[in-house]
Design a protein around this motif. Structure first.
Motif, PDB file in Angstrom:
ATOM      1  N   LEU A 259      45.799  21.578  71.564  1.00  0.00           N
ATOM      2  CA  LEU A 259      46.590  21.349  70.357  1.00  0.00           C
ATOM      3  C   LEU A 259      47.565  20.204  70.615  1.00  0.00           C
ATOM      4  O   LEU A 259      48.351  20.264  71.564  1.00  0.00           O
ATOM      5  N   ARG A 260      47.494  19.168  69.798  1.00  0.00           N
ATOM      6  CA  ARG A 260      48.427  18.044  69.886  1.00  0.00           C
ATOM      7  C   ARG A 260      49.400  18.163  68.710  1.00  0.00           C
ATOM      8  O   ARG A 260      48.994  18.157  67.548  1.00  0.00           O
ATOM      9  N   ILE A 261      50.685  18.275  69.028  1.00  0.00           N
ATOM     10  CA  ILE A 261      51.712  18.509  68.012  1.00  0.00           C
ATOM     11  C   ILE A 261      52.301  17.180  67.578  1.00  0.00           C
ATOM     12  O   ILE A 261      52.788  16.404  68.406  1.00  0.00           O
ATOM     13  N   LEU A 262      52.268  16.927  66.301  1.00  0.00           N
ATOM     14  CA  LEU A 262      52.850  15.699  65.783  1.00  0.00           C
ATOM     15  C   LEU A 262      54.364  15.812  65.764  1.00  0.00           C
ATOM     16  O   LEU A 262      54.931  16.906  65.681  1.00  0.00           O
ATOM     17  N   GLY A 263      55.034  14.664  65.846  1.00  0.00           N
ATOM     18  CA  GLY A 263      56.494  14.647  65.735  1.00  0.00           C
ATOM     19  C   GLY A 263      56.936  15.270  64.423  1.00  0.00           C
ATOM     20  O   GLY A 263      56.418  14.943  63.366  1.00  0.00           O
ATOM     21  N   ARG A 264      57.881  16.197  64.506  1.00  0.00           N
ATOM     22  CA  ARG A 264      58.314  16.895  63.299  1.00  0.00           C
ATOM     23  C   ARG A 264      59.190  16.030  62.413  1.00  0.00           C
ATOM     24  O   ARG A 264      59.400  16.323  61.261  1.00  0.00           O
ATOM     25  N   ARG A 265      59.747  14.979  62.962  1.00  0.00           N
ATOM     26  CA  ARG A 265      60.496  14.025  62.152  1.00  0.00           C
ATOM     27  C   ARG A 265      60.380  12.665  62.819  1.00  0.00           C
ATOM     28  O   ARG A 265      60.283  12.558  64.042  1.00  0.00           O
ATOM     29  N   PRO A 266      60.356  11.603  62.026  1.00  0.00           N
ATOM     30  CA  PRO A 266      60.200  10.278  62.620  1.00  0.00           C
ATOM     31  C   PRO A 266      61.429   9.880  63.418  1.00  0.00           C
ATOM     32  O   PRO A 266      62.559  10.204  63.063  1.00  0.00           O
ATOM     33  N   LEU A 267      61.194   9.161  64.512  1.00  0.00           N
ATOM     34  CA  LEU A 267      62.281   8.623  65.313  1.00  0.00           C
ATOM     35  C   LEU A 267      62.583   7.210  64.847  1.00  0.00           C
ATOM     36  O   LEU A 267      61.677   6.400  64.645  1.00  0.00           O
ATOM     37  N   SER A 268      63.847   6.925  64.666  1.00  0.00           N
ATOM     38  CA  SER A 268      64.248   5.577  64.275  1.00  0.00           C
ATOM     39  C   SER A 268      64.312   4.696  65.518  1.00  0.00           C
ATOM     40  O   SER A 268      64.306   5.181  66.656  1.00  0.00           O
ATOM     41  N   LEU A 269      64.410   3.389  65.288  1.00  0.00           N
ATOM     42  CA  LEU A 269      64.521   2.468  66.406  1.00  0.00           C
ATOM     43  C   LEU A 269      65.790   2.726  67.225  1.00  0.00           C
ATOM     44  O   LEU A 269      65.724   2.763  68.467  1.00  0.00           O
ATOM     45  N   PRO A 270      66.957   2.937  66.593  1.00  0.00           N
ATOM     46  CA  PRO A 270      68.144   3.271  67.397  1.00  0.00           C
ATOM     47  C   PRO A 270      67.969   4.542  68.213  1.00  0.00           C
ATOM     48  O   PRO A 270      68.476   4.642  69.338  1.00  0.00           O
ATOM     49  N   GLN A 271      67.251   5.529  67.678  1.00  0.00           N
ATOM     50  CA  GLN A 271      67.014   6.756  68.447  1.00  0.00           C
ATOM     51  C   GLN A 271      66.131   6.486  69.661  1.00  0.00           C
ATOM     52  O   GLN A 271      66.349   7.054  70.730  1.00  0.00           O
ATOM     53  N   LEU A 272      65.127   5.619  69.497  1.00  0.00           N
ATOM     54  CA  LEU A 272      64.279   5.268  70.637  1.00  0.00           C
ATOM     55  C   LEU A 272      65.088   4.538  71.708  1.00  0.00           C
ATOM     56  O   LEU A 272      64.873   4.745  72.909  1.00  0.00           O
ATOM     57  N   VAL A 273      66.008   3.692  71.276  1.00  0.00           N
ATOM     58  CA  VAL A 273      66.891   3.020  72.236  1.00  0.00           C
ATOM     59  C   VAL A 273      67.730   4.054  72.987  1.00  0.00           C
ATOM     60  O   VAL A 273      67.880   3.994  74.213  1.00  0.00           O
ATOM     61  N   ALA A 274      68.258   5.037  72.257  1.00  0.00           N
ATOM     62  CA  ALA A 274      69.076   6.076  72.885  1.00  0.00           C
ATOM     63  C   ALA A 274      68.263   6.924  73.855  1.00  0.00           C
ATOM     64  O   ALA A 274      68.812   7.459  74.824  1.00  0.00           O
ATOM     65  N   LEU A 275      66.946   7.033  73.624  1.00  0.00           N
ATOM     66  CA  LEU A 275      66.063   7.788  74.513  1.00  0.00           C
ATOM     67  C   LEU A 275      65.538   6.931  75.661  1.00  0.00           C
ATOM     68  O   LEU A 275      64.632   7.357  76.389  1.00  0.00           O
ATOM     69  N   HIS A 276      66.080   5.722  75.795  1.00  0.00           N
ATOM     70  CA  HIS A 276      65.727   4.794  76.885  1.00  0.00           C
ATOM     71  C   HIS A 276      64.291   4.282  76.772  1.00  0.00           C
ATOM     72  O   HIS A 276      63.676   3.931  77.789  1.00  0.00           O
ATOM     73  N   ALA A 277      63.770   4.236  75.543  1.00  0.00           N
ATOM     74  CA  ALA A 277      62.437   3.674  75.357  1.00  0.00           C
ATOM     75  C   ALA A 277      62.442   2.158  75.485  1.00  0.00           C
ATOM     76  O   ALA A 277      61.410   1.559  75.812  1.00  0.00           O
ATOM     77  N   MET A 278      63.607   1.548  75.247  1.00  0.00           N
ATOM     78  CA  MET A 278      63.738   0.093  75.354  1.00  0.00           C
ATOM     79  C   MET A 278      65.211  -0.256  75.303  1.00  0.00           C
ATOM     80  O   MET A 278      66.018   0.515  74.769  1.00  0.00           O
ATOM     81  N   PRO A 279      65.605  -1.430  75.828  1.00  0.00           N
ATOM     82  CA  PRO A 279      66.999  -1.863  75.683  1.00  0.00           C
ATOM     83  C   PRO A 279      67.267  -2.337  74.265  1.00  0.00           C
ATOM     84  O   PRO A 279      66.347  -2.724  73.532  1.00  0.00           O
ATOM     85  N   VAL A 280      68.520  -2.332  73.873  1.00  0.00           N
ATOM     86  CA  VAL A 280      68.868  -2.701  72.509  1.00  0.00           C
ATOM     87  C   VAL A 280      68.495  -4.149  72.220  1.00  0.00           C
ATOM     88  O   VAL A 280      68.130  -4.497  71.078  1.00  0.00           O
ATOM     89  N   GLU A 281      68.544  -5.027  73.230  1.00  0.00           N
ATOM     90  CA  GLU A 281      68.173  -6.434  73.013  1.00  0.00           C
ATOM     91  C   GLU A 281      66.696  -6.563  72.644  1.00  0.00           C
ATOM     92  O   GLU A 281      66.325  -7.391  71.806  1.00  0.00           O
ATOM     93  N   LEU A 282      65.846  -5.745  73.261  1.00  0.00           N
ATOM     94  CA  LEU A 282      64.425  -5.793  72.935  1.00  0.00           C
ATOM     95  C   LEU A 282      64.174  -5.212  71.551  1.00  0.00           C
ATOM     96  O   LEU A 282      63.300  -5.690  70.810  1.00  0.00           O
ATOM     97  N   ALA A 283      64.923  -4.179  71.185  1.00  0.00           N
ATOM     98  CA  ALA A 283      64.789  -3.615  69.839  1.00  0.00           C
ATOM     99  C   ALA A 283      65.091  -4.675  68.789  1.00  0.00           C
ATOM    100  O   ALA A 283      64.427  -4.733  67.739  1.00  0.00           O
ATOM    101  N   ALA A 284      66.072  -5.538  69.046  1.00  0.00           N
ATOM    102  CA  ALA A 284      66.388  -6.615  68.107  1.00  0.00           C
ATOM    103  C   ALA A 284      65.225  -7.590  67.997  1.00  0.00           C
ATOM    104  O   ALA A 284      64.907  -8.082  66.895  1.00  0.00           O
ATOM    105  N   VAL A 285      64.569  -7.894  69.118  1.00  0.00           N
ATOM    106  CA  VAL A 285      63.410  -8.792  69.090  1.00  0.00           C
ATOM    107  C   VAL A 285      62.285  -8.195  68.264  1.00  0.00           C
ATOM    108  O   VAL A 285      61.688  -8.860  67.398  1.00  0.00           O
ATOM    109  N   LEU A 286      61.959  -6.923  68.498  1.00  0.00           N
ATOM    110  CA  LEU A 286      60.849  -6.292  67.776  1.00  0.00           C
ATOM    111  C   LEU A 286      61.166  -6.127  66.296  1.00  0.00           C
ATOM    112  O   LEU A 286      60.270  -6.225  65.445  1.00  0.00           O
TER     113      LEU A 286
END
Length: 370
Positions: free
Chosen positions: A132-159
């Protein structure tokens, strides 16, 4: 219909007066457990409700695993026998309108809440198995991904600039690396006036945007008829006034249709693809395009013209999902993607080229690309 809880209910009803039924109905715990047994995932239901859970895997009655974002953990679940696992697998398949039995011993389906189900029966496996693969129950925003260390804030600005400039985007990575979550977060940065059409096998993309129309592929029915795949849906989407065409994951010949669309005015398209690194993506695309009869040289020429930015994501040993590499497609066919940024070294040699592409689209050049 049977099961451990249902057997207990039958015993209590057979051994007591009618008031026993009222007692059962007033017992909220019993009602919830009975609902899970009849309508939900039975003994797996508490695992699906675990915060952060992404996968529940059953290899046998006594081998159940849960992934809460930290890798697989073995957990205890009250299956009494493999027969209980098989019964649950058959019922979940039936809930999805699919057949699972000795004549059709495997199923790949989507449950009503969006959870992806795969089940397979002996003799193809030693014991009945459920994934069973569980989908995310709510979408993650870009700032939330930054807070989860998925990327630095400078890279988020580029994307973000890449999306708003309507450059085409391909996100690569392995299973469970966070490709879909990142793609959804980035598409949430698109202009609210744009119409986004998504094409998926299962409804995984949860995009925080006011104008998203999902198109879902359909599996064949029990008579092996009626299948509608992503390739057909891409062709339909081209007639539906899409500002952005998005394919949840490249799996086959639909890659040819999307690249053709991106080369004929449909800017800002996006997709994900399985690959081990950014450098491996061209070979992966060549293999997929071969399913549609497209040669490697033709695919590379199409990709060089249609694709702009490649983002590779990976899952670290501690379970963190993060961006590992960002690259640009070279306009000369056959050249490998040029590295814009890596998690290990920061800005790469192709960073100025991406800055120039953004500038040509009228976007300010982020500091990271200067």
């Amino acid at each position: 219909m049977s099961g451990p809880l249902l057997d207990r209910v039958r015993f209590r009803l057979a051994s007591g007066p009618p008031e026993v039924m009222e007692e059962l109905l007033l017992d909220q715990g019993a009602r919830d457990e009975l609902a899970d047994e009849l309508l939900g995932a039975g003994p797996l239901e508490p695992l699906l409700a675990e915060p952060g859970a992404t996968d529940v895997l059953v290899n046998a009655a006594d081998q159940v695993y849960l992934d809460r974002g930290r890798g697989l953990e073995r957990v205890s679940v009250p299956f009494e026998s493999d027969a209980d696992v098989r019964r649950l697998a058959v019922r979940l398949a039936a809930q999805a309108g699919r057949r699972l039995d000795d004549a059709q011993p495997f199923v790949d389906a989507v449950l009503s809440d969006g959870t992806r189900l795969h089940a397979i029966l002996p003799p193809l496996v030693p014991h009945p198995a459920i994934s069973l693969r569980i989908l995310g129950r709510r979408p993650l925003s870009l700032p939330q991904l930054v807070a989860l260390h998925a990327m630095p804030v400078e890279l988020a600005a580029v994307l973000t600039s890449v999306v708003r400039a309507r450059l085409s985007l391909l996100i690569s990575g392995g299973t469970g690396a966070g490709k879909t979550s990142l793609l959804a977060a980035l598409l949430g940065q698109a202009d609210p006036s744009e119409r986004i059409l998504t094409i998926e096998d299962a409804p995984e993309l949860a995009i925080d945007h006011p104008h998203v129309l999902p198109l879902l592929a359909r599996e064949a029915n029990a008579e092996f008829a009626g299948a509608i795949g992503p390739l057909v849906l891409v062709r339909q989407a081209l007639r539906m006034r899409a500002d952005r065409l998005v394919i949840g994951e490249f799996r086959g010949a639909e890659i040819v249709e999307l690249l053709s669309a991106l080369n004929t005015g449909h800017a800002g398209g996006a997709a994900t693809v399985h690959a081990n690194s950014a450098a491996d993506v061209p070979a992966r695309l060549i293999a997929l395009a071969a399913l549609a009869g497209m040669s490697a040289d033709t695919l590379l020429a199409q990709a060089a013209s249609a694709l702009d930015v490649l983002v590779h994501v990976a899952r670290t040993a501690d379970g963190t999902r993060r961006v590992e590499q960002v690259a640009i497609w070279q306009r000369q066919a056959g050249l490998p993607p040029g590295l814009v940024w890596t998690a290990a070294c920061g800005a790469g040699p192709a960073a100025p080229e991406l800055g120039q592409r953004l500038a040509r689209c009228g976007r300010p050049v982020p500091e990271l690309l200067r």
